[in-house]
Write a protein that holds these residues in place. Structure first.
Motif, PDB file in Angstrom:
ATOM      1  N   GLY A 189      48.686  28.178  35.191  1.00 34.66           N
ATOM      2  CA  GLY A 189      49.062  29.418  35.857  1.00 34.66           C
ATOM      3  C   GLY A 189      48.017  30.506  35.638  1.00 34.66           C
ATOM      4  O   GLY A 189      47.281  30.491  34.642  1.00 34.66           O
ATOM      5  N   TYR A 190      47.958  31.472  36.558  1.00 30.21           N
ATOM      6  CA  TYR A 190      46.962  32.542  36.495  1.00 30.21           C
ATOM      7  C   TYR A 190      47.625  33.861  36.862  1.00 30.21           C
ATOM      8  O   TYR A 190      48.584  33.893  37.632  1.00 30.21           O
ATOM      9  CB  TYR A 190      45.796  32.260  37.452  1.00 30.21           C
ATOM     10  N   GLN A 191      47.073  34.937  36.310  1.00 28.96           N
ATOM     11  CA  GLN A 191      47.596  36.265  36.605  1.00 28.96           C
ATOM     12  C   GLN A 191      46.810  36.908  37.736  1.00 28.96           C
ATOM     13  O   GLN A 191      45.585  36.757  37.820  1.00 28.96           O
ATOM     14  CB  GLN A 191      47.529  37.155  35.364  1.00 28.96           C
ATOM     15  N   LEU A 192      47.529  37.610  38.599  1.00 32.09           N
ATOM     16  CA  LEU A 192      46.915  38.369  39.681  1.00 32.09           C
ATOM     17  C   LEU A 192      47.486  39.766  39.686  1.00 32.09           C
ATOM     18  O   LEU A 192      48.669  39.967  39.386  1.00 32.09           O
ATOM     19  CB  LEU A 192      47.176  37.735  41.050  1.00 32.09           C
ATOM     20  N   THR A 193      46.658  40.725  40.040  1.00 27.51           N
ATOM     21  CA  THR A 193      47.116  42.103  40.187  1.00 27.51           C
ATOM     22  C   THR A 193      47.384  42.371  41.659  1.00 27.51           C
ATOM     23  O   THR A 193      46.593  41.994  42.527  1.00 27.51           O
ATOM     24  CB  THR A 193      46.065  43.090  39.663  1.00 27.51           C
ATOM     25  N   ALA A 194      48.514  43.010  41.925  1.00 30.20           N
ATOM     26  CA  ALA A 194      48.878  43.382  43.296  1.00 30.20           C
ATOM     27  C   ALA A 194      49.032  44.895  43.371  1.00 30.20           C
ATOM     28  O   ALA A 194      49.603  45.517  42.465  1.00 30.20           O
ATOM     29  CB  ALA A 194      50.183  42.700  43.701  1.00 30.20           C
ATOM     30  N   ARG A 195      48.520  45.489  44.423  1.00 28.41           N
ATOM     31  CA  ARG A 195      48.638  46.934  44.638  1.00 28.41           C
ATOM     32  C   ARG A 195      49.702  47.217  45.689  1.00 28.41           C
ATOM     33  O   ARG A 195      49.709  46.593  46.750  1.00 28.41           O
ATOM     34  CB  ARG A 195      47.295  47.519  45.084  1.00 28.41           C
TER      35      ARG A 195
END
Length: 272
Positions: A217-223
């Motif tokens: 799994g990987y982290q993503l930033t969402a705006r």
């Protein structure tokens, strides 16, 4: 005139019968027979006779690195070649590749065809799109397990607040010192006409996604994205930061895992 005895006749008949008896030919071998027309060759080495294919062939597709290693270990040899294609998101092993001195068929192959997860596809499908309040709130509720920061509980509260403020007129938004964004609205229902309220949402939020089935799994930033319409309606959405980089990193990590389980080097490209 010579009269054969009964014993002699029987012996001649037995010899004649023995000479005429059929001979069973062994499969998997060549046989040379003498016939009345000369010499005849019989080939019983083919798969129709032995039940064994002449060579290994065909392409097997697996979906994760563990399955790739299992099949590879069973069928590979020192001359097997392995290729990684970042554009197609595939790893291909030519199990019967040419040797340095001898051409081989190159017809027995193993392909790791990564399959994107449903959650990854759903987040990418709505990336950059603005939605009506209820649709956006329902999307957050459906994906609570993937919401990391703010926590799923906080995001659920935000989603419920969005759903509870549907019959309002949105007036403006302000960016707070904390990095959050605050929306001002006025109630438009008959019972609360003119009553003011506000909705505060984070400027960004972090999600955790597994891009490929069987991968990490990987982290993503969402705006958060928004638009207040001329009619006072509010549209909400999000924009993922560089999801393509995450896919490339995830693929590179899969290739690294494959390489750790095999001895052959992995080349960048596709086989002929």
């Amino acid at each position: 005139m010579t009269i054969e005895t009964t014993d002699n006749v029987r012996s001649l008949v037995a010899v004649a019968q023995q000479a005429a008896a059929p001979v069973a030919l062994e499969t998997g071998k060549y046989h040379v027979l003498r016939t009345g027309d000369g010499i005849r060759t019989v080939d019983l080495t083919g798969p129709d006779h032995t039940g064994i294919p002449a060579r290994k062939s065909g392409t097997t597709t697996v979906r994760d690195a563990v399955s790739f290693a299992a099949y590879f270990t069973k069928h590979a040899d020192p001359d097997t070649e392995v290729y990684a294609d970042a554009d197609r998101l595939t790893v291909t092993a030519v199990l019967d590749a040419h040797t340095a001195d001898t051409a081989r068929w190159s017809g027995h192959r193993l392909t790791l065809g990564l399959r994107k997860t449903e959650s990854w596809a759903q987040w990418l499908e709505l990336d950059g799109r603005l939605m009506q309040q209820e649709q956006f709130a329902e999307f957050l509720e459906d994906h609570l397990p993937e919401l990391l920061e703010p926590s799923a509980a906080e995001m659920l509260e935000i989603a419920q607040s969005i759903q509870g403020a549907t019959k309002v007129e949105w007036q403006n938004s302000t960016r707070l010192a904390s990095g959050q964004r605050q929306f001002q609205y006025v109630e438009t229902t008959q019972a609360k006409a003119g009553q003011r309220g506000q909705l505060t949402v984070p400027e960004t939020f972090v999600i955790g996604l597994v891009p490929f089935e069987g991968s990490a799994g990987y982290q993503l930033t969402a705006r958060f994205r928004y638009r207040i319409g001329k009619d006072g309606g509010l549209a909400l959405g999000y924009k993922l930061e560089r999801p393509g980089d995450v896919i490339r990193k995830a693929f590179a990590d899969v290739v690294e895992k494959v390489g750790a389980d095999i001895e052959q080097p992995i080349m960048n490209g596709t086989p002929a």
